[in-house]
Design an enzyme around this catalytic site. Structure first.
Site, mmCIF file in Angstrom:
data_model
loop_
_atom_site.group_PDB
_atom_site.id
_atom_site.type_symbol
_atom_site.label_atom_id
_atom_site.label_comp_id
_atom_site.label_asym_id
_atom_site.label_seq_id
_atom_site.Cartn_x
_atom_site.Cartn_y
_atom_site.Cartn_z
ATOM 1 N N LYS A 105 17.821 70.740 75.283
ATOM 2 C CA LYS A 105 19.034 70.477 74.497
ATOM 3 C C LYS A 105 19.366 68.998 74.622
ATOM 4 C CE LYS A 105 22.052 72.771 72.010
ATOM 5 N NZ LYS A 105 21.790 73.972 71.195
ATOM 6 N N ASP A 145 22.518 71.008 65.761
ATOM 7 C CA ASP A 145 23.483 71.849 66.480
ATOM 8 C C ASP A 145 24.862 71.392 66.007
ATOM 9 O OD1 ASP A 145 23.714 73.953 68.696
ATOM 10 O OD2 ASP A 145 25.017 72.413 69.496
HETATM 11 P P1 NAD Z 1 29.028 73.111 63.177
HETATM 12 O O1 NAD Z 1 29.343 71.773 63.689
HETATM 13 O O2 NAD Z 1 28.336 73.235 61.866
HETATM 14 O O3 NAD Z 1 30.362 74.013 63.092
HETATM 15 C C1 NAD Z 1 31.224 74.190 64.165
HETATM 16 C C2 NAD Z 1 32.486 74.865 63.615
HETATM 17 O O4 NAD Z 1 33.358 75.199 64.699
HETATM 18 C C3 NAD Z 1 33.295 73.971 62.678
HETATM 19 O O5 NAD Z 1 33.799 74.744 61.597
HETATM 20 C C4 NAD Z 1 34.452 73.497 63.560
HETATM 21 O O6 NAD Z 1 35.592 73.127 62.812
HETATM 22 C C5 NAD Z 1 34.671 74.758 64.366
HETATM 23 N N1 NAD Z 1 35.463 74.552 65.575
HETATM 24 C C6 NAD Z 1 35.396 73.558 66.484
HETATM 25 N N2 NAD Z 1 36.348 73.729 67.425
HETATM 26 C C7 NAD Z 1 37.003 74.865 67.106
HETATM 27 C C8 NAD Z 1 38.070 75.583 67.679
HETATM 28 N N3 NAD Z 1 38.683 75.148 68.789
HETATM 29 N N4 NAD Z 1 38.493 76.738 67.086
HETATM 30 C C9 NAD Z 1 37.902 77.190 65.951
HETATM 31 N N5 NAD Z 1 36.883 76.552 65.364
HETATM 32 C C10 NAD Z 1 36.441 75.410 65.931
HETATM 33 O O7 NAD Z 1 28.192 73.832 64.335
HETATM 34 P P2 NAD Z 1 27.219 75.086 64.185
HETATM 35 O O8 NAD Z 1 25.851 74.574 64.031
HETATM 36 O O9 NAD Z 1 27.784 76.043 63.213
HETATM 37 O O10 NAD Z 1 27.300 75.676 65.676
HETATM 38 C C11 NAD Z 1 28.338 76.567 66.073
HETATM 39 C C12 NAD Z 1 27.899 77.281 67.345
HETATM 40 O O11 NAD Z 1 26.658 77.965 67.118
HETATM 41 C C13 NAD Z 1 27.634 76.370 68.553
HETATM 42 O O12 NAD Z 1 27.935 77.076 69.730
HETATM 43 C C14 NAD Z 1 26.116 76.151 68.462
HETATM 44 O O13 NAD Z 1 25.558 75.760 69.710
HETATM 45 C C15 NAD Z 1 25.684 77.540 68.055
HETATM 46 N N6 NAD Z 1 24.359 77.607 67.431
HETATM 47 C C16 NAD Z 1 24.052 76.874 66.337
HETATM 48 C C17 NAD Z 1 22.778 76.987 65.770
HETATM 49 C C18 NAD Z 1 22.387 76.262 64.515
HETATM 50 O O14 NAD Z 1 21.283 76.516 63.993
HETATM 51 N N7 NAD Z 1 23.214 75.393 63.961
HETATM 52 C C19 NAD Z 1 21.823 77.823 66.365
HETATM 53 C C20 NAD Z 1 22.184 78.588 67.480
HETATM 54 C C21 NAD Z 1 23.450 78.472 68.005
#
Ligand code: NAD
Length: 416
Positions: A105, A145
């Protein structure tokens, strides 16, 4: 008070499972702690002419089953312990769905919402340069991410290849289609979450049609899972992002919300639904399904007892603390754990990497069907074993992942 440190949580979970599996001390020693962490300080010229110093990390947890693999996060909250926890999680996630990757990561401490596109590009290129000696298509493969996306991946590929004088598209995944990307990668994590949700609903002898869901986070994972669950007939009654939480027990107008967010970036200012304040309370609203898809440590000893959902599917990494988990288990809530539920991203990343290596382009339909071929059996194995052993799916998922990784390590050392 529950003390929350994601890295300590992951290590404690590892110790518990290693005890259950009776893993040899030397294998515990290898898997408990990441193999390598690199921290870099580097300058970036800002638009106003000032040169700012940023700090970034790349943590490589384990590569016994394949090259290191894991996303890059941009956030003011990035810290080394969090990146170590997420790197370990990637090792277990790749092993759960049996893709031949290890775990890594990365992250940079920055606030992209306060930076111009040019500043983000310069930061990305310089960060890539700083870690270019430890990443590569056969060594360590980053992906998007939180707050990183396919454009940032395109800059990473370019910066890596310019520096190395190579043309290695497989150095990162989650790239744009025009630059070696794969159909369906941007929705892949959300699709995997939807697939496991539907399987869990079937297990509970329910029908998705008419069930209600609340999704926390409306970024890549949250917005895709919202759309895909809704396509299966699930009524989305609550969503939240960093700016706001909205709720309508009759169902939110998703089309209108999507149009609003694509123009305004955030839910802030969207007024056609009840606002839930503080926004964290959305997790406690009445619903059948809850999909935390934002951040870690959202369901804790403080709020787990107030959660009303019967099914929680973890789109985010580490959204539930161990104490929160225990409360949910005692209440009979079914939890599909992150290392299974959100493994659709790493699975399609693996397909993208194979495609890049073989210089192929798969159809969207092929990607979707191969993703289902990976996720559904993984879900079924874990849920069946959990039922048989009268335990939760997280315990079984970790047992499978740690056992697979330990077997790979053991085999490498076998002398007779
Ligand atoms: P992103 O940046 O696209 O979206 C994150 C979202 O969370 C945004 O809408 C943001 O406004 C919201 N957010 C932030 N703080 C918040 C809060 N306090 N309350 C409510 N919403 C809040 O990120 P993503 O890629 O969608 O990732 C989200 C999660 O999924 C993370 O934990 C990431 O590690 C995990 N994840 C992502 C992927 C991927 O392919 N992108 C894969 C596996 C896991």
């Amino acid at each position: 008070m529950e003390k929350i440190n994601s890295y300590k949580i992951i290590q404690t979970r590892f110790d518990d499972i290693a005890n259950k599996l009776d893993i040899e001390p030397w294998i515990r020693g290898v898997l408990r702690t990441p193999k390598r962490h690199v921290s870099v300080n580097f300058p970036v010229k800002m638009d106003n002419g000032e040169v700012k110093i940023f700090t970034g990390y790349r943590v490589q947890h384990n590569n016994s089953r394949g090259p290191y693999k894991g996303g890059i996060r941009y956030s003011p909250k990035v810290n080394l312990d969090e990146v170590k926890a997420l790197a370990s999680l990637m090792t277990w996630k790749s092993a759960v769905v049996n893709v031949p990757f290890g775990g890594a990561k990365g992250g940079v401490i920055c606030n992209p919402s306060k930076m111009s596109l040019g500043e983000i590009e310069r930061l990305t290129r310089r960060f890539t340069y700083e870690i270019s000696d430890i990443i590569g298509p056969n060594t360590d493969i980053p992906a998007p991410d939180v707050n990183t996306n396919e454009q940032i991946m395109a800059w990473m590929v370019d910066a890596y290849n310019v520096g190395k004088k190579e043309y290695a598209l497989g150095v990162v995944t989650g790239k744009p289609l025009a630059l070696g990307g794969i159909y369906g990668r941007s929705e892949a994590t959300g699709r995997g979450v939807m697939i496991t949700t539907v399987e869990a609903i079937k297990d509970m002898r329910l029908n998705p049609k008419g069930l209600t869901a609340i999704v926390q986070g409306y970024g890549n994972v949250g917005s895709n899972v919202t759309r895909l669950l809704n396509e299966k007939g699930v009524k989305i009654i609550g969503i939240s992002d960093i700016s706001k939480a909205i709720y309508n027990p009759k169902g939110l107008n998703l089309k209108e919300i999507d149009t609003y967010v694509s123009t305004n970036k955030l839910l802030e200012g969207y007024n056609n639904a009840e606002e839930i304040s503080p926004k964290e309370k959305i997790l406690e609203m009445k619903t059948d399904i809850l999909v935390p898809s934002a951040l870690e440590n959202q369901i804790t000893s403080k709020n787990a007892e107030y959660i009303k959902a019967k099914l929680i599917v973890e789109g985010a990494n580490n959204p539930t603390t161990p104490k929160g988990d225990k409360i949910l288990y005692d209440k009979g809530v079914v939890v599909v754990p992150d290392i299974l539920a959100n493994a659709g991203g790493v699975t399609v990343s693996y397909f993208e990497w194979v495609q890049n290596t073989q210089k192929e382009k798969w159809s969207y339909e092929k990607v979707v069907s191969k993703l289902e071929d990976k996720m559904i059996p993984a879900y079924k194995t874990i849920s069946n074993l959990a039922r048989k052993q009268n335990t939760d799916m997280r315990t079984i998922a970790y047992m499978i992942a740690i056992d697979r990784t330990a077997k790979a390590l053991r085999t490498k050392r076998k002398t007779r």
